[in-house]
Scaffold this active site. Structure first.
Site, PDB file in Angstrom:
ATOM      1  N   ASP A  99       0.803  -1.229   0.000  1.00 38.70           N
ATOM      2  CA  ASP A  99       0.000   0.000   0.000  1.00 38.70           C
ATOM      3  C   ASP A  99       0.834   1.276   0.000  1.00 38.70           C
ATOM      4  OD1 ASP A  99       0.740  -0.935   2.564  1.00 38.70           O
ATOM      5  OD2 ASP A  99      -0.798   0.265   3.546  1.00 38.70           O
ATOM      6  N   GLU A 145      -0.610  -2.153   5.210  1.00 38.51           N
ATOM      7  CA  GLU A 145       0.361  -2.078   6.323  1.00 38.51           C
ATOM      8  C   GLU A 145       0.219  -0.747   7.046  1.00 38.51           C
ATOM      9  OE1 GLU A 145       3.283  -1.276   8.926  1.00 38.51           O
ATOM     10  OE2 GLU A 145       3.296  -0.122   7.069  1.00 38.51           O
ATOM     11  N   GLU A 146      -0.104   0.301   6.286  1.00 36.25           N
ATOM     12  CA  GLU A 146      -0.195   1.635   6.897  1.00 36.25           C
ATOM     13  C   GLU A 146      -1.467   1.789   7.730  1.00 36.25           C
ATOM     14  OE1 GLU A 146       2.185   3.669   6.856  1.00 36.25           O
ATOM     15  OE2 GLU A 146       3.419   3.240   5.101  1.00 36.25           O
ATOM     16  N   HIS A 197       7.713   8.697   4.487  1.00 32.77           N
ATOM     17  CA  HIS A 197       6.433   9.407   4.644  1.00 32.77           C
ATOM     18  C   HIS A 197       6.551  10.884   4.278  1.00 32.77           C
ATOM     19  CE1 HIS A 197       4.100   6.338   7.321  1.00 32.77           C
ATOM     20  NE2 HIS A 197       4.949   5.741   6.524  1.00 32.77           N
TER      21      HIS A 197
HETATM   22 ZN   LIG Z   1       4.965   3.731   6.418  1.00 31.83          ZN
HETATM   23 ZN   LIG Z   2       6.463   1.057   5.457  1.00 31.10          ZN
END
Ligand SMILES: [Zn+2]
Ligand SMILES: [Zn+2]
Length: 436
Positions: free
Chosen positions: A110, A168-169, A397
């Site tokens: 993702d 995962e986020e 990020h």
């Molecule tokens: Zn991340």
């Molecule tokens: Zn990551």
């Protein structure tokens, strides 16, 4: 299974390895050469795939096109492919030519809700969505590893499970997703997986592996506090209960949770990331909401922190004539690198990358849902340096995150060696074996 706190430090392990490294067994020279040749063969295709993924990032639980691409590639290699695992997850099973255990490699697929600002020719085409955590690299590494090891299938002493995980986020509100749902849907069963490996890109020195046995990343829990006072005219505070003042006291008091209530040698973080309250400049606020995150390495802190927080919030509010609510929701546990597996596999990292390229890493207070796999079976998680030499580092990020693409081929090579060695070392007859 978690067997205890950090049994040994990475420094100690690496010192041990320095002494034994020349004798460390692993894939033979012919296989190592074959891996290099196969990595060279897949390099161009896999970079093309990585760029496609980067240009077409998809948010958590919406990885539809990514999953299609992954499933098509795994099917073309002849793997047994399952799709729709935990919504958009894909699992490919590569059956080795020789009997043995099953070892897994996990990648996340993702992207994040960030508008890309990196100046690359393969910039995101999906407005407001970007692979800013490098999951395009992780997916490409796992796919490339599957490609390379398919050509070495006959030499595999067991099976390899390639797990491509969504979300995962974090799944969108009111949805389940990610590693915990993959596990619930049986990804570690049938055939049962005896050890699991994953890497994460890290915006530091290219080609370095950063590792720590024991906890390598923190647990991550969410909380929301509501303070309720009583509204009044802004010029007549004595007729109300000011929720803003009470909330300010709560924010200050929460800073003492880590500094005064916990063992300073066991790190933790309490962060309030969001405050919302009040309606107008001249009205005493009736309600303020605070939201934040708690990060811990140990379960002891994870248990203690919410108790201390709740107590502080309740008493501060009550002392001012306000009321409060405290909502605390556990999310990811800490990521635990099984020390026995670490001891067995670190020689592989050292052999492939070189002793000076395997660095001890202080546990980070960021989180990763790989934690759920590593709670169930021995896990091995490391960071791979992907910062282009001479370039300024852009953090994970961030809208300018731009990992060095050469990390894909390097990641494939490292992962191939780890998986082959893990099968090899687990296949040693019982008694002599390095059982994880
Ligand atoms: Zn991340
Ligand atoms: Zn990551």
């Amino acid at each position: 299974m978690r067997v205890g706190k950090r049994l040994t430090s990475a420094g100690l392990l690496l010192a041990l390895l320095a002494a034994v490294a020349p004798a460390a067994a692993g894939v033979d020279a012919r296989t190592a050469q074959k891996i290099d040749e196969e990595v060279d063969k897949v390099r161009a295709e896999i970079i093309k795939i990585r760029r496609f993924l980067h240009m077409n990032p998809e948010l958590s639980n919406r990885e539809f096109e990514t999953a299609k691409l992954v499933a098509a590639k795994l099917s073309s290699l002849g793997l047994d492919v399952k799709t729709g695992v935990a919504l958009t997850g894909v699992v490919g099973l590569l059956r080795g030519g020789q009997p043995g255990p099953t070892v897994a490699c996990r990648a996340d697929m993702d992207a994040l809700p960030i508008q890309e600002l990196a100046n690359v020719p393969f910039k995101s085409l999906n407005p407001g969505v970007m692979h800013a955590c490098g999951h395009d690299i992780h997916t490409s590494v796992a796919l490339g590893t599957a490609m390379v090891l398919t050509s070495l299938k006959d030499r595999l002493k067991g099976n390899l499970k390639f797990i491509f995980q969504p979300a995962e986020e974090g799944a969108p509100a009111d949805e389940e997703g990610g590693a915990s749902l993959m596990i619930k849907e049986g990804v570690l069963d049938d055939p049962p997986v005896s050890a699991i490996f994953a890497l994460h890109v890290w915006p530091e020195t290219f080609g370095q592996a950063f590792f720590s046995p024991g906890e390598i990343m923190a647990s991550s829990d969410w909380f929301q506090i509501t303070v309720r006072g009583r509204s009044a005219h802004g010029a007549r505070p004595h007729e109300g209960v000011d929720a803003v003042v009470v909330a300010a006291e709560v924010v200050t008091a929460l800073q003492t949770v880590v500094s005064r209530s916990l063992d300073p040698s066991d790190p933790a973080v309490v962060t309030i990331g969001k405050i919302e309250g009040g309606v107008r400049s001249n009205i005493i606020a009736e309600k303020v909401t605070l939201e934040g995150t708690v990060r811990c390495l140990s379960e002891a802190n994870r248990k203690r922190i919410p108790q201390v927080m709740e107590n502080l919030v309740k008493n501060i509010a009550a002392g001012s004539g306000a009321s409060s609510t405290f909502d605390y929701r556990p999310a990811n546990p800490s990521v635990y690198n099984n020390p026995e597996l670490a001891q067995t596999m670190l020689p592989t990292l050292v052999r492939v990358l070189g002793r000076d390229r395997v660095q001890e890493f202080k546990p980070q207070l960021i989180a990763e849902d790989f934690a759920y796999y590593a709670q169930r079976i021995p896990g091995f998680f490391f960071f791979l340096g992907v910062r282009t030499p001479g370039q300024p580092s852009a953090p994970l990020h961030s809208p300018t995150f731009n990992p060095d693409e050469r990390s894909v081929a390097l990641g494939i090579k490292v992962m191939c060696h780890l998986l082959l060695d893990a099968l090899e070392k687990q296949s040693v007859p019982a008694g002599d074996g390095l059982g994880f």
